[in-house]
Design a protein around this motif. Structure first.
Motif, mmCIF file in Angstrom:
data_model
loop_
_atom_site.group_PDB
_atom_site.id
_atom_site.type_symbol
_atom_site.label_atom_id
_atom_site.label_comp_id
_atom_site.label_asym_id
_atom_site.label_seq_id
_atom_site.Cartn_x
_atom_site.Cartn_y
_atom_site.Cartn_z
ATOM 1 N N UNK A 29 0.843 -1.198 0.000
ATOM 2 C CA UNK A 29 0.000 0.000 0.000
ATOM 3 C C UNK A 29 0.872 1.241 0.000
ATOM 4 N N UNK A 30 0.353 2.279 -0.612
ATOM 5 C CA UNK A 30 1.035 3.571 -0.582
ATOM 6 C C UNK A 30 0.007 4.616 -0.138
ATOM 7 N N UNK A 31 0.440 5.572 0.673
ATOM 8 C CA UNK A 31 -0.459 6.635 1.137
ATOM 9 C C UNK A 31 -0.111 7.923 0.395
ATOM 10 N N UNK A 32 -1.124 8.511 -0.234
ATOM 11 C CA UNK A 32 -0.895 9.801 -0.882
ATOM 12 C C UNK A 32 -1.172 10.888 0.153
ATOM 13 N N UNK A 33 -0.235 11.797 0.322
ATOM 14 C CA UNK A 33 -0.369 12.879 1.303
ATOM 15 C C UNK A 33 -0.446 14.199 0.544
ATOM 16 N N UNK B 190 0.793 20.864 -2.669
ATOM 17 C CA UNK B 190 1.864 19.866 -2.886
ATOM 18 C C UNK B 190 1.355 18.477 -2.497
ATOM 19 N N UNK B 191 2.016 17.477 -3.024
ATOM 20 C CA UNK B 191 1.653 16.104 -2.645
ATOM 21 C C UNK B 191 2.899 15.231 -2.667
ATOM 22 N N UNK B 192 2.847 14.163 -1.908
ATOM 23 C CA UNK B 192 3.910 13.162 -1.975
ATOM 24 C C UNK B 192 3.342 11.827 -1.503
ATOM 25 N N UNK B 193 4.101 10.783 -1.756
ATOM 26 C CA UNK B 193 3.624 9.444 -1.414
ATOM 27 C C UNK B 193 4.490 8.873 -0.294
ATOM 28 N N UNK B 194 3.827 8.131 0.582
ATOM 29 C CA UNK B 194 4.552 7.545 1.719
ATOM 30 C C UNK B 194 4.259 6.052 1.791
ATOM 31 N N UNK B 195 5.282 5.273 2.110
ATOM 32 C CA UNK B 195 5.099 3.822 2.235
ATOM 33 C C UNK B 195 5.084 3.383 3.695
ATOM 34 N N UNK B 196 5.616 4.220 4.594
ATOM 35 C CA UNK B 196 5.758 3.781 5.992
ATOM 36 C C UNK B 196 4.815 4.527 6.928
ATOM 37 N N UNK B 197 5.180 5.746 7.253
ATOM 38 C CA UNK B 197 4.410 6.459 8.286
ATOM 39 C C UNK B 197 4.542 7.969 8.105
ATOM 40 N N UNK B 198 3.433 8.658 8.352
ATOM 41 C CA UNK B 198 3.467 10.124 8.417
ATOM 42 C C UNK B 198 3.143 10.501 9.853
ATOM 43 N N UNK B 199 3.985 11.309 10.502
ATOM 44 C CA UNK B 199 3.728 11.651 11.899
ATOM 45 C C UNK B 199 3.824 13.144 12.137
ATOM 46 N N UNK C 148 4.003 22.358 4.514
ATOM 47 C CA UNK C 148 2.712 22.811 5.023
ATOM 48 C C UNK C 148 2.132 21.726 5.915
ATOM 49 N N UNK C 149 1.521 22.116 7.034
ATOM 50 C CA UNK C 149 1.076 21.115 8.004
ATOM 51 C C UNK C 149 -0.412 20.774 7.934
ATOM 52 N N UNK C 150 -1.160 21.395 7.009
ATOM 53 C CA UNK C 150 -2.581 21.048 6.849
ATOM 54 C C UNK C 150 -2.642 19.915 5.820
ATOM 55 N N UNK C 151 -2.961 18.737 6.311
ATOM 56 C CA UNK C 151 -2.713 17.526 5.523
ATOM 57 C C UNK C 151 -3.975 16.672 5.344
ATOM 58 N N UNK C 152 -4.145 16.144 4.145
ATOM 59 C CA UNK C 152 -5.158 15.114 3.906
ATOM 60 C C UNK C 152 -4.430 13.926 3.283
ATOM 61 N N UNK D 221 -5.248 11.386 -8.431
ATOM 62 C CA UNK D 221 -6.118 12.476 -7.955
ATOM 63 C C UNK D 221 -5.777 12.812 -6.503
ATOM 64 N N UNK D 222 -5.934 14.097 -6.127
ATOM 65 C CA UNK D 222 -5.650 14.470 -4.727
ATOM 66 C C UNK D 222 -6.521 13.676 -3.754
ATOM 67 N N UNK D 223 -5.990 13.441 -2.575
ATOM 68 C CA UNK D 223 -6.749 12.696 -1.558
ATOM 69 C C UNK D 223 -8.079 13.382 -1.308
ATOM 70 N N UNK D 224 -9.093 12.557 -1.020
ATOM 71 C CA UNK D 224 -10.459 13.107 -0.842
ATOM 72 C C UNK D 224 -10.490 14.058 0.350
ATOM 73 N N UNK D 225 -11.040 15.267 0.165
ATOM 74 C CA UNK D 225 -11.166 16.139 1.333
ATOM 75 C C UNK D 225 -12.181 15.537 2.308
ATOM 76 N N UNK D 226 -12.065 15.838 3.607
ATOM 77 C CA UNK D 226 -12.960 15.216 4.581
ATOM 78 C C UNK D 226 -14.416 15.573 4.325
#
Ligand SMILES: Nc1ncnc2c1ncn2[C@@H]1O[C@H](COP(=O)(O)OP(=O)(O)OP(=O)(O)O)[C@@H](O)[C@H]1O
Length: 589
Positions: A360-364, A370-379, A569-573, A460-465
């Motif tokens: 699995x990959x997480x799109x942030x 901006x966007x990037x992909x993570x394979x492990x953890x975002x903290x 930027x710290x506002x993240x989806x 596509x950008x991650x779905x907004x809440x």
């Protein structure tokens, strides 16, 4: 040893044998000789008959003699090799029996004469003569069969035996060298490259077997032929070059894989190289191997996903490329989580054998677009503060994390934030299951159409809440917020930061550590190395299974640490994309 000495040693051995026989009988002599054969470092003698039934035959024991059977003599049937029970088997095509007709021959394999059989799935060995004890000792970690899937290559080797006592009666000058691996009996998931030497007198047999094995290996479609290797000489303890040349390259060379190696010149270089691959390069490489830490792996992965977004042709070519991680960084959580060990030779063997596991990959996405992909953890919170500080101390090497972590703990900050998430319902056993090779939770049962749609969703950008039903939210002060995608095993936490995270179940484990005292937070941190994050042990820790999260800081902000990289930027989806890429691995065995 000189010929006279050798012949004298044999005379002494023969007179000793006669003495033992006269004094203690045949049973004692049999034991003594069996012991000799199994203990000797270079055993070459095959005692033709220990069969007590023959003792009373007319020719009797006096006919017993040392001899070597002819390699081609027929000695009964041999069971076929056991099919390997491993992940990735779904991609492997069993070879048609018509393409690899079964052949049999007798070889000397270490201390025993064995009858070997070559079938459409691999090789099997069967002891001949009455030496089961010896046989059982020579392949303790391989079993009596080696599947083609586990063989890197075969070579024909010709040599002249030396004149030592042990080698004198040896007439086998031709060897089929089978390059394979063995599992460590001390450490789980640890593999070592190893060679089996099948010796024979017949040049034709050795040549024929080598050719047959190599042609069977050439039919394994999952094996990589060409790899792009990206090496970060400055990662971790700066040992990437040594790891590559000493431990990894020999294994890939043995498997006949062509490697194009480049070293990174600056941060971000690996991503640039990968996303600028041309269509013909993307078609020619079977995979990209990162020799470095998690940061380098993330760069390669982000580059690969960027390449997949450029054009349909590039997307099609890059989709088949697998990523490999040779651990040579400070933490190496990716290699540890996908292979179950941080060992570089094990990682290289998985690559050489062409293993495949989806992850699995997480799109942030951040509020600045901006966007990037993570394979492990975002903290966010503690781990963000730690990374922000440690980046200033990179010159210290891995110790910088310990120092920065201690400082962040002593400051004891908590941050106000609004957290929204899209939960997934899981039954209790699934929530607490550990991801293993061929994991049930990690095999998405989707149709090809669904899979194709899913494969493009990451663009596509991650779905907004709250855009879809089912979102929930909470607000509070948090010491730490983590969105974990894979178990994140490491030397510091062998079970992983999140032991019940899976490699490809499409799930993010959201960890919320509410504001607490420094001592409580220390207790939480101290429990991670032994058990990983266990929410039920602390009232102030919550874990939520979800597929998407949104974190909006309020007031003073910490920093986001996304797989070891700081966000601006710290506002993240963030959203999980199930099985988005494949890696050279089998998962934890
Ligand atoms: N030639 C280079 N000089 C300086 N920095 C580089 C160079 N090549 C890559 N980098 C950067 O170094 C960062 C860290 O590298 P890497 O992940 O290999 O090691 P690490 O951080 O020590 O290990 P880990 O990520 O496992 O903790 C990467 O994010 C990458 O951007």
């Amino acid at each position: 040893m000189a010929g006279a000495d050798a012949s004298r040693s044999i005379q002494v051995a023969a007179s000793n044998a006669r003495f033992v026989k006269q004094e203690h009988g045949w049973e004692k002599l049999k034991d003594m000789l069996e012991g000799f054969v199994s203990d000797s470092e270079h055993p070459i003698l095959h005692f033709d008959s220990f069969d007590p039934a023959r003792r009373d035959s007319p020719s009797g024991p006096s006919e017993h003699r040392f001899m070597l059977p002819h390699p081609e003599e027929s000695l009964g049937s041999v069971p076929p090799p056991q099919p390997r029970d491993n992940s990735g088997a779904a991609q492997r095509q069993p070879l048609s029996p018509s393409r690899v007709p079964a052949v049999e021959a007798t070889f000397r394999l270490r201390r025993s004469l064995v009858k070997a059989r070559l079938t459409d799935t691999g090789l099997s060995f069967h002891p001949i003569s009455s030496q089961p004890r010896v046989f059982s000792s020579f392949l303790p970690l391989l079993g009596n069969a080696v599947a083609f899937d586990d063989i890197l290559s075969a070579q024909h080797l010709e040599h002249t035996p030396c004149l030592s006592v042990a080698c004198l009666p040896c007439r086998e000058r031709h060897h089929v060298v089978i390059n394979t691996f063995r599992r460590s009996h001390r450490k789980q998931c640890l593999w070592h490259p190893t060679r089996l030497l099948l010796s024979t007198q017949s040049k034709d047999t050795a040549r024929q077997w080598t050719e047959k094995i190599n042609s069977a290996l050439a039919m394994l479609s999952h094996r990589p032929h060409a790899l792009l290797v990206i090496l970060n000489p400055f990662g971790g303890a700066r040992k990437a070059r040594h790891v590559w040349h000493r431990h990894v390259r020999p294994i890939l060379d043995t498997a006949g894989i062509q490697c194009t190696v480049m070293e990174t010149q600056k941060p971000g270089h690996a991503k640039q190289v990968v996303e600028k691959l041309t269509l013909s390069q993307a078609n020619s490489f079977d995979g990209i191997v990162a020799v470095g830490g998690d940061g380098l792996f993330q760069e390669c992965m982000n580059g690969l996903l960027a390449l997949r977004s450029l054009s349909p042709e590039l997307a099609a070519a890059a989709k088949d490329m697998r990523l490999g991680h040779i651990p040579a960084g400070s933490t190496d959580a990716v290699a540890y989580s996908i292979n179950g060990t941080r060992d570089e030779e094990t990682a290289a063997l998985h690559i050489a054998l062409g293993d495949r596991t989806p992850i699995d990959i997480m799109r942030v996405d951040t509020a600045d677009g901006a966007s990037r992909f993570a394979a492990c953890v975002a903290s966010y919170g503690y781990m963000g503060d730690l990374l922000r500080q440690s980046e200033h101390w990179r010159w210290m090497g891995p110790f910088r994390y310990t120092l920065a972590g201690t400082m962040a703990l002593l400051y004891g900050r908590a941050y106000q934030a609004r957290v929204a998430y899209l939960p997934v319902e899981m039954d209790q056993p699934s929530r607490r299951s550990v991801c293993r090779s061929q994991c049930d939770l990690c095999t998405p049962a989707t149709s090809p159409a669904e899979h194709a749609a899913h494969a493009e969703a990451f663009l596509r950008p991650s779905k907004p809440p709250f855009q879809t039903a089912g979102w929930r939210s909470a607000e509070g002060r948090f010491k730490s917020i983590m969105a974990v995608v894979m178990p994140c095993r490491s030397d510091k936490s062998v079970l992983g930061l999140s032991p019940y995270s899976h490699l490809a179940d499409g799930r993010i484990v959201l960890v919320l550590v509410h504001d607490c005292s420094i001592l409580d937070y220390l207790r939480f941190l101290a429990s991670i190395p032994a058990r990983g994050i266990q929410a039920d042990r602390f009232t102030y820790v919550e874990t939520i299974d979800c597929t998407a999260v949104s974190i909006q800081p309020i007031g003073v902000e910490s920093a986001w640490n996304v797989d070891g990289e700081l966000l601006k930027n710290n506002h993240v989806t963030a959203e999980a994309h199930q099985a988005l890429i494949s890696v050279f691995a089998r998962g934890v065995e």
